[in-house]
Design a protein around this motif. Structure first.
Motif, mmCIF file in Angstrom:
data_model
loop_
_atom_site.group_PDB
_atom_site.id
_atom_site.type_symbol
_atom_site.label_atom_id
_atom_site.label_comp_id
_atom_site.label_asym_id
_atom_site.label_seq_id
_atom_site.Cartn_x
_atom_site.Cartn_y
_atom_site.Cartn_z
ATOM 1 N N CYS A 81 76.372 59.304 28.566
ATOM 2 C CA CYS A 81 76.401 60.624 27.564
ATOM 3 C C CYS A 81 75.912 61.243 26.007
ATOM 4 O O CYS A 81 75.742 59.635 25.758
ATOM 5 N N TYR A 100 78.448 63.921 35.294
ATOM 6 C CA TYR A 100 79.647 63.232 34.680
ATOM 7 C C TYR A 100 79.812 63.017 33.350
ATOM 8 O O TYR A 100 80.353 63.178 32.544
ATOM 9 N N ALA A 101 78.308 63.165 33.237
ATOM 10 C CA ALA A 101 78.146 62.885 31.444
ATOM 11 C C ALA A 101 78.423 64.027 31.205
ATOM 12 O O ALA A 101 78.941 64.051 29.957
ATOM 13 N N SER A 145 84.077 56.542 30.115
ATOM 14 C CA SER A 145 83.240 56.627 29.119
ATOM 15 C C SER A 145 81.585 56.198 29.888
ATOM 16 O O SER A 145 81.656 55.130 29.791
ATOM 17 N N ILE A 146 79.946 56.860 29.749
ATOM 18 C CA ILE A 146 79.684 56.561 29.975
ATOM 19 C C ILE A 146 78.006 56.804 29.229
ATOM 20 O O ILE A 146 78.411 57.170 28.536
ATOM 21 N N ALA A 153 79.109 51.384 32.928
ATOM 22 C CA ALA A 153 79.974 52.371 31.751
ATOM 23 C C ALA A 153 81.115 52.214 31.196
ATOM 24 O O ALA A 153 80.831 50.351 31.630
ATOM 25 N N HIS A 189 88.002 66.404 31.436
ATOM 26 C CA HIS A 189 87.766 64.817 31.243
ATOM 27 C C HIS A 189 87.102 63.762 31.990
ATOM 28 O O HIS A 189 88.117 63.947 33.232
ATOM 29 N N LEU A 190 86.647 62.633 32.081
ATOM 30 C CA LEU A 190 86.971 62.165 33.353
ATOM 31 C C LEU A 190 87.747 61.378 33.321
ATOM 32 O O LEU A 190 87.704 59.602 32.778
ATOM 33 N N SER A 229 81.920 63.573 30.531
ATOM 34 C CA SER A 229 83.038 61.810 30.143
ATOM 35 C C SER A 229 83.089 61.685 28.582
ATOM 36 O O SER A 229 82.494 62.427 27.981
#
Length: 301
Positions: free
Chosen positions: A183, A67-68, A179-180, A123, A151-152, A71
């Motif tokens: 990241c 996920y990062a 936004s994590i 996040a 992108h997430l 992100s």
């Protein structure tokens, strides 16, 4: 004391001894052993739970790394401006007009802390609103590219309002990006792609081409008729179509297509008095003098 009384006394003493010995055995051996086994079972259960927790933690770490990588950057201001610019570039690429992308209020995402009491923020949700004018063909292509982007992000709501005759639509999209904190990128967006679409893009082309918002779709079917079937100098048959109020007719041979404003007609086979056609994916026989709506109303044998 006679013999009989003595034997009864000895028997009573023996029974009492056996009883007290059994009680001592239970008190000093069985019960401590049961408590020990119960504690061992509890320790084994804790060990299994700890192993499960460790496996889940390792799985969560792998997921968090994935996920990062997709992100938005950890710098929220740069993440917001960068994603807004990316959306505008995607809109421009698909030739949408009067486009505007407005960012919303950021909101934190919290999870329960495993080691301490309370929660911790992991996040931040970044909402955006996209407004533009476009058509279904461009919107379909836009959504396909949006889905493939690494992108997430996700579309939380979509509103479509047809304009005029319905060939153009007024589009409003609510989008949420993530936004994590883990990241590592401060300002750059992810360059990854994510192939999440289970259906090929061509499967949506029929919907975009047919355009349920457009006025006159039924009229287009009614006003398109097969007027004749002829044979060229090479012996190949071709069908001739009259389309609406057009002064000229259009022709198509087997394997060719007739592209209309709201519908696509593929000629599969030509017989002396009728054609086998595919109208936006639906196969039907079209006889000389017949219209497309009449062909669709008749089942294909």
């Amino acid at each position: 004391m006679n013999r009989r009384t003595l034997l009864l006394l000895i028997g009573a003493i023996a029974v009492g001894g056996i009883y007290f010995a059994d009680q001592a055995y239970r008190t000093w051996y069985e019960q401590p052993l049961d408590r020990l086994e119960s504690r061992l079972d509890g320790l084994r259960l804790r060990e299994r739970r700890a192993g499960t927790t460790q496996a889940e933690a390792r799985r969560d770490v792998r997921r968090l790394d994935a996920y990062a990588a997709m992100s938005l950057p950890f710098d929220l201001e740069k993440a917001q401006s960068g994603y807004q610019a990316w959306l505008l570039s995607l809109v421009a690429e698909h030739q949408m007009t009067q486009a505007a992308v407005d960012p919303g209020q950021a909101r934190g995402v919290e999870v329960r802390n495993r080691t301490r009491r309370g929660t911790r923020q992991v996040a931040t949700r970044l909402p955006f609103t996209l407004r533009a004018k476009t058509d279904l063909v461009r919107l379909t292509a836009f959504l396909a590219d949006f889905e493939q982007a690494g992108h997430l992000h996700k579309i939380t709501s979509l509103a479509i309002n047809p304009i005029g005759s319905g060939t153009e639509i007024d589009l409003t999209l609510s989008i949420e990006a993530l936004s994590i904190g883990a990241c590592e990128r401060e300002a750059d967006l992810s360059t990854l792609t994510w192939n999440r679409n289970v259906s090929p893009p061509e499967s949506f082309a029929i919907l975009a081409r047919r355009n349920p918002f457009a006025r006159g779709f039924s009229k287009a079917l009614t006003d398109t008729r097969l007027t004749a079937i002829t044979y060229g100098s090479d012996g190949e048959a071709e069908g001739w179509f009259r389309v609406g109020d057009e002064s000229r007719t259009r022709s198509a041979r087997s394997g060719q297509s007739l592209e209309l404003d709201l519908v696509r007609v593929e000629v599969i086979d030509i017989l002396p008095e009728r054609l086998l056609v595919r109208i936006d994916g639906q196969t039907a026989w079209l006889s000389i003098g017949g219209s497309l709506d009449q062909a669709l109303a008749t089942e294909t044998p």
